[in-house]
Structure formats: structure tokens, C-alpha cells
Enzyme design. Structure first.
Site, PDB file in Angstrom:
ATOM      1  N   PRO A 185      56.804  48.783  46.248  1.00 34.97           N
ATOM      2  CA  PRO A 185      56.419  48.596  47.651  1.00 34.97           C
ATOM      3  C   PRO A 185      55.178  47.709  47.798  1.00 34.97           C
ATOM      4  O   PRO A 185      54.155  47.957  47.173  1.00 34.97           O
ATOM      5  CB  PRO A 185      56.093  50.019  48.119  1.00 34.97           C
ATOM      6  CG  PRO A 185      56.477  50.946  47.014  1.00 34.97           C
ATOM      7  CD  PRO A 185      56.582  50.139  45.768  1.00 34.97           C
ATOM      8  N   GLU A 186      55.308  46.657  48.610  1.00 34.62           N
ATOM      9  CA  GLU A 186      54.154  45.830  48.955  1.00 34.62           C
ATOM     10  C   GLU A 186      53.994  45.897  50.474  1.00 34.62           C
ATOM     11  O   GLU A 186      54.746  46.607  51.153  1.00 34.62           O
ATOM     12  CB  GLU A 186      54.354  44.407  48.423  1.00 34.62           C
ATOM     13  CG  GLU A 186      54.614  44.434  46.914  1.00 34.62           C
ATOM     14  CD  GLU A 186      54.503  43.087  46.199  1.00 34.62           C
ATOM     15  OE1 GLU A 186      53.987  42.126  46.790  1.00 34.62           O
ATOM     16  OE2 GLU A 186      54.939  43.017  45.046  1.00 34.62           O
ATOM     17  N   LYS A 211      49.247  48.205  52.204  1.00 35.94           N
ATOM     18  CA  LYS A 211      50.284  49.107  51.707  1.00 35.94           C
ATOM     19  C   LYS A 211      50.132  50.525  52.268  1.00 35.94           C
ATOM     20  O   LYS A 211      50.822  51.434  51.813  1.00 35.94           O
ATOM     21  CB  LYS A 211      50.225  49.143  50.177  1.00 35.94           C
ATOM     22  CG  LYS A 211      50.378  47.767  49.530  1.00 35.94           C
ATOM     23  CD  LYS A 211      50.254  47.882  48.029  1.00 35.94           C
ATOM     24  CE  LYS A 211      50.143  46.519  47.370  1.00 35.94           C
ATOM     25  NZ  LYS A 211      49.886  46.639  45.919  1.00 35.94           N
ATOM     26  N   ASN A 239      52.600  42.732  43.131  1.00 36.73           N
ATOM     27  CA  ASN A 239      52.939  41.883  41.992  1.00 36.73           C
ATOM     28  C   ASN A 239      53.919  40.763  42.333  1.00 36.73           C
ATOM     29  O   ASN A 239      53.815  39.661  41.798  1.00 36.73           O
ATOM     30  CB  ASN A 239      53.520  42.757  40.890  1.00 36.73           C
ATOM     31  CG  ASN A 239      52.999  42.347  39.558  1.00 36.73           C
ATOM     32  OD1 ASN A 239      51.826  41.973  39.449  1.00 36.73           O
ATOM     33  ND2 ASN A 239      53.835  42.381  38.549  1.00 36.73           N
ATOM     34  N   ARG A 248      49.433  43.626  34.653  1.00 36.00           N
ATOM     35  CA  ARG A 248      50.584  43.460  35.545  1.00 36.00           C
ATOM     36  C   ARG A 248      51.181  42.069  35.297  1.00 36.00           C
ATOM     37  O   ARG A 248      50.446  41.076  35.232  1.00 36.00           O
ATOM     38  CB  ARG A 248      50.147  43.594  37.000  1.00 36.00           C
ATOM     39  CG  ARG A 248      49.389  44.886  37.322  1.00 36.00           C
ATOM     40  CD  ARG A 248      50.285  46.103  37.337  1.00 36.00           C
ATOM     41  NE  ARG A 248      51.441  45.867  38.187  1.00 36.00           N
ATOM     42  CZ  ARG A 248      51.400  45.906  39.516  1.00 36.00           C
ATOM     43  NH1 ARG A 248      50.287  46.176  40.144  1.00 36.00           N
ATOM     44  NH2 ARG A 248      52.487  45.689  40.217  1.00 36.00           N
TER      45      ARG A 248
END
Ligand SMILES: [Zn+2]
Length: 258
Positions: free
Chosen positions: A2-3, A55, A171, A248
Site C-alpha cells: 500500500p502506498e 499512507k 517503493n 528496499r
């Protein structure tokens, strides 16, 4: 994962069900919340507004309480009208808000808390968030000030994940935004000009806002998880490597990102 756009799209789907309405039922199936008595504390209260920042998602109730949610890597929001069933088992539901025969469900949510409006405003994590990448008017000055206050040796790709600098980029969009702006994500932030930093934000905002509107985050990925493929702009092979303290994965084209 989720972004900000995922969260904004969830809020968009929840609003017609809950905004201005008193939920018929609130359940907190997770044992962790069994003692919190949220159903009693929120009983009879309408949801006045559903807001997001990066977020984070907030359900505001008329009595001055706010349910705050953050999904981290694993959580999900779902809206289920009659006949639509969740893909995740209901035992993983942390919060269920039912209005009529439609259920709004948060699954596997690591952050779910009930705050007063004033505490939500004063909370250090929330007050410290950078400008929302999805905002109608993006606060470039604040973004640049936060970016310049960060470690100048930190790679720009990694710096974009810092929610204190800009809220909502994860990401996927960190990689896509650097690609669109033609900026090498490994460049130290101190070597990235204000103009380039603005270009990164300008590149990603329309794409994220569109995804927030349609829920279609997956289409048209230019580098994210396309390592080994040829770059659509220059034909060089797209690469992937872990970046930053959290390692990441960053995806980028070494041929046309400088
Ligand atoms: Zn390229």
C-alpha cells in the site's frame, strides 16, 4: 504494497458507504482490540469525514473521536457490497464497519487506534509527516526544506521513502518517479538540484493521482519489477538492487537516469 494512492483509493470507495452515516455495526474481531470497547464508544455516531494523508487514513466520528489506520506492508482495506467476498479470510479482519448490507473491512492492519481529534493533531508521528504527494496543491517549499534537512549523502531514491520529507511515496513510486524524471536514484541527495527534486514530484503526482482515482496501480509500470527487461526509453537493461538502511529494492535504468 500500500502506498498513498492505494489508501486514497480505499477512502474514495469508503466515503459513499460511511460518510454522513451511522454504521449499523462496528466489530473488532482481533483479540488485541477486544478490551478497547470501540463499538460502545462509537455507538450511534455518524462518520463525519474520511481523510487521508500519505499512507495514513482517518475516519472522523461526530463525537470527536478518530480511527487512525496505517497498513504498513501487509494490511488492506476492502469494501464489500452484497455478493462481493473478501479474498482474505475474515479471521484476519481487524475492523469491520457495516452500513446496510455493505461491509468496510480493514485486514491485517498493524496500526489501528482510536484517538481524540486533538491527539491526532498533536501526535508526533502524524504532525511530523511531510506534505502529501496527492494533495491538490503540493507544498514544494516544505518538501524541499525537509529534503535539505535530511542527510545529504543519502541516495535520492531512499530519501523519497522518508515520510517526513514527502508523505505517500513507497517503493513502487520511488522507482517510477526517478525514472520518469531521468534522475539516478543512487545519486546523493546533496547532488540533486531543487529543480530535479521538483521534477521527480511533478512526474509522479499525476500518475499517483490517477491511480488514487481508478485503483489501477499496476498498469504502465516502467521500471518497477521490470529488471532484466529493456528500458522503454533507451533499451538498456533495467536493474534492481536494495537501497538504504532498510534495503528496499530500487529499480532503475543505468542508461538514461543520470
Ligand atoms: Zn533507459
Amino acid at each position: 504494497m500500500p502506498e498513498g494512492d492505494t489508501i486514497a483509493y480505499a477512502a474514495k470507495r469508503m466515503r459513499p458507504v460511511l460518510e454522513g452515516e451511522v454504521p449499523d455495526e462496528i466489530r473488532t474481531p482481533q483479540r488485541r482490540h477486544a478490551m478497547d470497547r470501540w463499538p460502545e464508544r462509537l455507538a450511534g455516531q455518524a462518520v463525519t469525514e474520511i481523510t487521508t494523508h500519505g499512507k495514513h487514513l482517518f475516519l472522523h466520528f461526530e463525537g470527536g473521536l478518530v480511527l487512525h489506520s496505517h497498513l504498513r506492508m501487509t494490511g488492506a482495506w476492502g469494501v464489500y457490497p452484497p455478493g462481493r467476498r473478501p479474498r482474505r479470510p475474515m479471521r484476519r479482519a481487524w475492523l469491520v464497519l457495516r452500513r446496510g448490507s455493505t461491509e468496510v473491512v480493514q485486514f491485517d492492519g498493524p496500526v489501528l487506534e482510536l484517538l481524540t481529534e486533538s491527539r491526532a493533531r498533536l501526535d508526533r508521528r502524524l504532525a511530523g509527516l511531510g506534505p502529501d504527494v496527492l494533495a491538490d496543491e503540493f507544498d514544494y517549499a516544505r518538501f524541499l526544506a525537509r529534503l535539505r534537512g535530511d542527510d545529504p549523502t543519502r541516495g535520492i531514491g531512499d530519501a523519497l521513502l522518508d515520510q517526513r520529507t514527502v508523505a505517500g511515496i513507497g517503493n513502487l513510486w520511488k522507482s517510477e518517479s526517478c525514472f520518469d524524471a531521468g534522475v539516478d536514484p543512487w545519486r546523493p541527495t546533496g547532488d540533486v538540484s531543487d529543480e530535479e527534486a521538483r521534477a521527480i514530484i511533478d512526474a509522479v503526482r499525476p500518475r499517483m493521482r490517477q491511480s488514487a482515482d481508478t485503483g489501477d496501480q499496476a498498469s504502465d509500470r516502467r521500471v518497477f519489477r521490470r529488471h532484466g527487461e529493456a528500458c522503454s526509453r533507451c533499451g538498456t537493461t533495467i536493474r534492481a538492487r536494495g537501497q538504504g538502511d532498510d534495503n528496499r529494492t530500487t529499480f532503475w535504468c543505468p542508461g538514461c537516469q543520470h
